[in-house]
Write a protein that holds these residues in place. Structure first.
Motif, PDB file in Angstrom:
ATOM      1  N   UNK A  22      52.587  55.761  99.389  1.00 20.81           N
ATOM      2  CA  UNK A  22      53.818  56.530  99.562  1.00 20.81           C
ATOM      3  C   UNK A  22      53.583  58.034  99.452  1.00 20.81           C
ATOM      4  N   UNK A  23      52.379  58.436  99.012  1.00 24.29           N
ATOM      5  CA  UNK A  23      52.021  59.845  98.916  1.00 24.29           C
ATOM      6  C   UNK A  23      50.522  59.971  99.152  1.00 24.29           C
ATOM      7  N   UNK A  24      50.117  61.133  99.629  1.00 22.51           N
ATOM      8  CA  UNK A  24      48.689  61.369  99.830  1.00 22.51           C
ATOM      9  C   UNK A  24      48.261  62.556  98.992  1.00 22.51           C
ATOM     10  N   UNK A  25      47.049  62.605  98.530  1.00 18.42           N
ATOM     11  CA  UNK A  25      46.020  61.578  98.673  1.00 18.42           C
ATOM     12  C   UNK A  25      46.240  60.399  97.721  1.00 18.42           C
ATOM     13  N   UNK A  26      45.988  59.211  98.228  1.00 18.23           N
ATOM     14  CA  UNK A  26      45.997  57.990  97.426  1.00 18.23           C
ATOM     15  C   UNK A  26      44.629  57.366  97.559  1.00 18.23           C
ATOM     16  N   UNK A  27      44.033  56.980  96.446  1.00 22.64           N
ATOM     17  CA  UNK A  27      42.708  56.380  96.453  1.00 22.64           C
ATOM     18  C   UNK A  27      42.789  55.001  95.814  1.00 22.64           C
ATOM     19  N   UNK A  28      42.291  54.006  96.548  1.00 22.92           N
ATOM     20  CA  UNK A  28      42.237  52.632  96.052  1.00 22.92           C
ATOM     21  C   UNK A  28      40.790  52.250  95.795  1.00 22.92           C
ATOM     22  N   UNK A  29      40.589  51.414  94.788  1.00 24.76           N
ATOM     23  CA  UNK A  29      39.271  50.846  94.520  1.00 24.76           C
ATOM     24  C   UNK A  29      39.371  49.357  94.812  1.00 24.76           C
ATOM     25  N   UNK A  30      38.507  48.862  95.710  1.00 28.84           N
ATOM     26  CA  UNK A  30      38.518  47.446  96.080  1.00 28.84           C
ATOM     27  C   UNK A  30      37.193  46.794  95.752  1.00 28.84           C
ATOM     28  N   UNK A  31      37.287  45.573  95.274  1.00 31.34           N
ATOM     29  CA  UNK A  31      36.113  44.772  94.974  1.00 31.34           C
ATOM     30  C   UNK A  31      36.404  43.372  95.493  1.00 31.34           C
ATOM     31  N   UNK A  32      35.527  42.844  96.325  1.00 32.44           N
ATOM     32  CA  UNK A  32      35.691  41.513  96.918  1.00 32.44           C
ATOM     33  C   UNK A  32      37.033  41.350  97.628  1.00 32.44           C
ATOM     34  N   UNK A  33      37.493  42.413  98.281  1.00 32.08           N
ATOM     35  CA  UNK A  33      38.727  42.357  99.055  1.00 32.08           C
ATOM     36  C   UNK A  33      40.004  42.508  98.253  1.00 32.08           C
ATOM     37  N   UNK A  34      39.906  42.719  96.932  1.00 30.18           N
ATOM     38  CA  UNK A  34      41.086  42.865  96.077  1.00 30.18           C
ATOM     39  C   UNK A  34      41.160  44.278  95.510  1.00 30.18           C
ATOM     40  N   UNK A  35      42.378  44.832  95.433  1.00 30.21           N
ATOM     41  CA  UNK A  35      42.579  46.147  94.844  1.00 30.21           C
ATOM     42  C   UNK A  35      42.462  45.995  93.327  1.00 30.21           C
ATOM     43  N   UNK A  36      41.530  46.746  92.722  1.00 32.35           N
ATOM     44  CA  UNK A  36      41.335  46.659  91.275  1.00 32.35           C
ATOM     45  C   UNK A  36      41.801  47.916  90.544  1.00 32.35           C
ATOM     46  N   UNK A  37      41.980  49.028  91.259  1.00 29.17           N
ATOM     47  CA  UNK A  37      42.441  50.258  90.634  1.00 29.17           C
ATOM     48  C   UNK A  37      42.995  51.182  91.711  1.00 29.17           C
ATOM     49  N   UNK A  38      43.785  52.176  91.264  1.00 23.37           N
ATOM     50  CA  UNK A  38      44.435  53.072  92.218  1.00 23.37           C
ATOM     51  C   UNK A  38      44.829  54.359  91.501  1.00 23.37           C
ATOM     52  N   UNK A  39      44.768  55.487  92.231  1.00 20.59           N
ATOM     53  CA  UNK A  39      45.362  56.713  91.716  1.00 20.59           C
ATOM     54  C   UNK A  39      45.910  57.540  92.874  1.00 20.59           C
ATOM     55  N   UNK A  40      46.857  58.421  92.537  1.00 22.68           N
ATOM     56  CA  UNK A  40      47.489  59.299  93.520  1.00 22.68           C
ATOM     57  C   UNK A  40      47.303  60.733  93.036  1.00 22.68           C
ATOM     58  N   UNK A  41      46.917  61.623  93.948  1.00 18.06           N
ATOM     59  CA  UNK A  41      46.770  63.035  93.605  1.00 18.06           C
ATOM     60  C   UNK A  41      45.322  63.441  93.430  1.00 18.06           C
ATOM     61  N   UNK A  42      45.143  64.677  92.975  1.00  9.97           N
ATOM     62  CA  UNK A  42      43.807  65.250  92.820  1.00  9.97           C
ATOM     63  C   UNK A  42      43.250  64.920  91.441  1.00  9.97           C
ATOM     64  N   UNK A  43      41.973  64.660  91.391  1.00 12.09           N
ATOM     65  CA  UNK A  43      41.240  64.439  90.140  1.00 12.09           C
ATOM     66  C   UNK A  43      40.012  65.349  90.158  1.00 12.09           C
TER      67      UNK A  43
END
Length: 168
Positions: free
Chosen positions: A132-153
């Motif tokens: 719903x907002x960018x930047x959005x970063x997803x972490x995927x392992x074996x096809x499943x989303x395991x973590x997520x964050x939105x914004x700058x780090x």
């Protein structure tokens, strides 16, 4: 950017006209990395036989998603964990986060991959993963989303994010 300006005259020449200069000249255009390579027989010229002009740095572990099938093959079916950067060309924070994230992923030396998804080109993927907002970063392992964050780090936070993805 400087390389693009420097090589713009060469990159704007149609490949057909390069090949037409001499019938045995063979030119190839490569999308990734962005380059034009021309193979010229030594009898035709007195300079080196091959010239390659690169307009972007090559990152082995970072790739742009081309379509839904590409996402399926390179992200969901990946044996390695994948970090997905949902971004947009017009997004200022995305332009800051992208290179930072690429640098941190490159430090992992192939343990993790990075996929870049432009939300304007792939709205279906953005909707599917509830971006719903960018930047959005997803972490995927074996096809499943395991973590997520939105914004700058910052880099330390990004490294912690990757350590959590890779596990102990």
């Amino acid at each position: 950017m400087a390389l693009k300006l420097l090589f713009r005259p060469f990159l704007s020449i149609p490949v057909k006209s390069l090949s037409a200069a001499h019938p045995s000249v063979l030119c190839e255009i490569s999308v990734l990395p962005r380059s034009i390579t021309c193979h010229v027989p030594l009898s035709a010229v007195t300079m080196p036989a091959t010239r390659t002009f690169f307009t972007s740095q090559v990152f082995k572990h970072t790739f742009n998603i081309q379509d839904g099938e590409d996402f399926q093959d390179r992200v969901l079916k990946s044996q390695k964990p994948v970090v997905i950067d949902f971004h947009a060309q017009w997004c200022g924070p995305c332009k800051i986060l992208g290179p930072r994230l690429e640098k941190v992923v490159a430090k992992q030396q192939g343990k993790v991959l990075m996929a870049k998804v432009d939300i304007d080109e792939h709205t279906d993927l953005a909707l599917e993963y509830e971006v719903s907002a960018v930047p959005t970063v997803l972490a995927m392992k074996n096809g499943d989303v395991v973590d997520k964050f939105v914004g700058i780090k910052d880099e330390d936070q990004l490294e912690a994010f990757l350590k959590k993805l890779l596990g102990p």
